[in-house]
Design a protein around this motif. Structure first.
Motif, PDB file in Angstrom:
ATOM      1  N   SER A  95      49.423  40.142  35.150  1.00  0.00           N
ATOM      2  CA  SER A  95      49.646  38.494  35.431  1.00  0.00           C
ATOM      3  C   SER A  95      50.091  38.441  36.803  1.00  0.00           C
ATOM      4  O   SER A  95      50.766  39.268  37.625  1.00  0.00           O
ATOM      5  CB  SER A  95      50.736  38.328  34.719  1.00  0.00           C
ATOM      6  OG  SER A  95      50.609  38.381  33.186  1.00  0.00           O
TER       7      SER A  95
ATOM      8  N   CYS B  45      55.514  39.884  30.968  1.00  0.00           N
ATOM      9  CA  CYS B  45      55.867  41.168  30.132  1.00  0.00           C
ATOM     10  C   CYS B  45      57.377  41.453  30.403  1.00  0.00           C
ATOM     11  O   CYS B  45      57.641  42.527  30.062  1.00  0.00           O
ATOM     12  CB  CYS B  45      54.964  42.346  30.520  1.00  0.00           C
ATOM     13  SG  CYS B  45      55.070  42.831  32.266  1.00  0.00           S
TER      14      CYS B  45
ATOM     15  N   ASN C  58      51.812  46.128  35.440  1.00  0.00           N
ATOM     16  CA  ASN C  58      51.985  46.576  33.969  1.00  0.00           C
ATOM     17  C   ASN C  58      50.917  45.684  33.245  1.00  0.00           C
ATOM     18  O   ASN C  58      50.154  46.233  32.353  1.00  0.00           O
ATOM     19  CB  ASN C  58      53.154  46.322  33.350  1.00  0.00           C
ATOM     20  CG  ASN C  58      53.478  46.627  31.994  1.00  0.00           C
ATOM     21  OD1 ASN C  58      52.826  47.689  31.808  1.00  0.00           O
ATOM     22  ND2 ASN C  58      54.216  46.005  31.332  1.00  0.00           N
ATOM     23  N   CYS C  59      50.855  44.499  33.433  1.00  0.00           N
ATOM     24  CA  CYS C  59      49.999  43.565  32.542  1.00  0.00           C
ATOM     25  C   CYS C  59      49.005  42.742  33.362  1.00  0.00           C
ATOM     26  O   CYS C  59      48.163  42.096  32.907  1.00  0.00           O
ATOM     27  CB  CYS C  59      50.846  42.494  31.696  1.00  0.00           C
ATOM     28  SG  CYS C  59      51.768  41.339  32.799  1.00  0.00           S
TER      29      CYS C  59
ATOM     30  N   MET D 207      50.584  51.821  28.304  1.00  0.00           N
ATOM     31  CA  MET D 207      50.051  50.718  28.876  1.00  0.00           C
ATOM     32  C   MET D 207      50.468  50.587  30.541  1.00  0.00           C
ATOM     33  O   MET D 207      50.025  49.713  31.147  1.00  0.00           O
ATOM     34  CB  MET D 207      50.285  49.464  27.854  1.00  0.00           C
ATOM     35  CG  MET D 207      49.527  48.206  28.624  1.00  0.00           C
ATOM     36  SD  MET D 207      49.705  46.817  27.207  1.00  0.00           S
ATOM     37  CE  MET D 207      49.298  45.490  28.345  1.00  0.00           C
ATOM     38  N   SER D 208      51.642  51.048  30.832  1.00  0.00           N
ATOM     39  CA  SER D 208      52.172  51.015  32.168  1.00  0.00           C
ATOM     40  C   SER D 208      51.229  51.609  33.158  1.00  0.00           C
ATOM     41  O   SER D 208      50.758  52.660  32.991  1.00  0.00           O
ATOM     42  CB  SER D 208      53.363  51.760  32.008  1.00  0.00           C
ATOM     43  OG  SER D 208      54.061  51.578  33.455  1.00  0.00           O
TER      44      SER D 208
END
Length: 120
Positions: free
Chosen positions: A17, A33, A14-15, A1-2
């Protein structure tokens, strides 16, 4: 997912946000995360915009002289000057009193420069 998100300053790669503000001690940790970032790794050197402001004193002075020659200090209305009887006055408005009260209108004669105000 990175690394699935685009590298945009202020957002976690990464996420996705929004990242917290940079602290004095350095280093940024994503609230969502918990990934840690080096502040320098988030700055995209290609996205830094550089610009130069050029001041042109001569043009500003020329504009002011043209404005002085024009003699009108704003929009012009048909209003009789109490001093010279001229039928044209320029005006400007300001909110000097409370917001629930009317504005103050400042009139200037285009001929003799007599000034008066009116609370509307």
């Amino acid at each position: 997912m990175s690394g699935i998100f685009q590298k945009v300053t202020g957002f976690c790669t990464n996420c996705g946000s929004i990242l917290p503000p940079l602290r004095d001690t350095g280093g940024i940790t994503c609230y969502a995360c918990s990934q840690q970032f080096n502040p320098n790794s988030l700055i995209d050197v290609n996205s830094i915009v550089q610009y130069t402001i050029h001041f042109n004193y001569r043009k500003a002075k020329q504009y002011q002289e043209e404005k002085d020659e024009n003699q009108e200090e704003g929009p012009v209305v048909e209003r009789k000057c109490p001093k010279c009887g001229n039928q044209r006055m320029s005006y400007a408005t300001l909110q000097l009193r409370s917001a629930d009260e009317g504005q103050t209108v400042f009139y200037t004669c285009t001929k003799c420069k007599f000034k008066e105000s009116e609370n509307s």
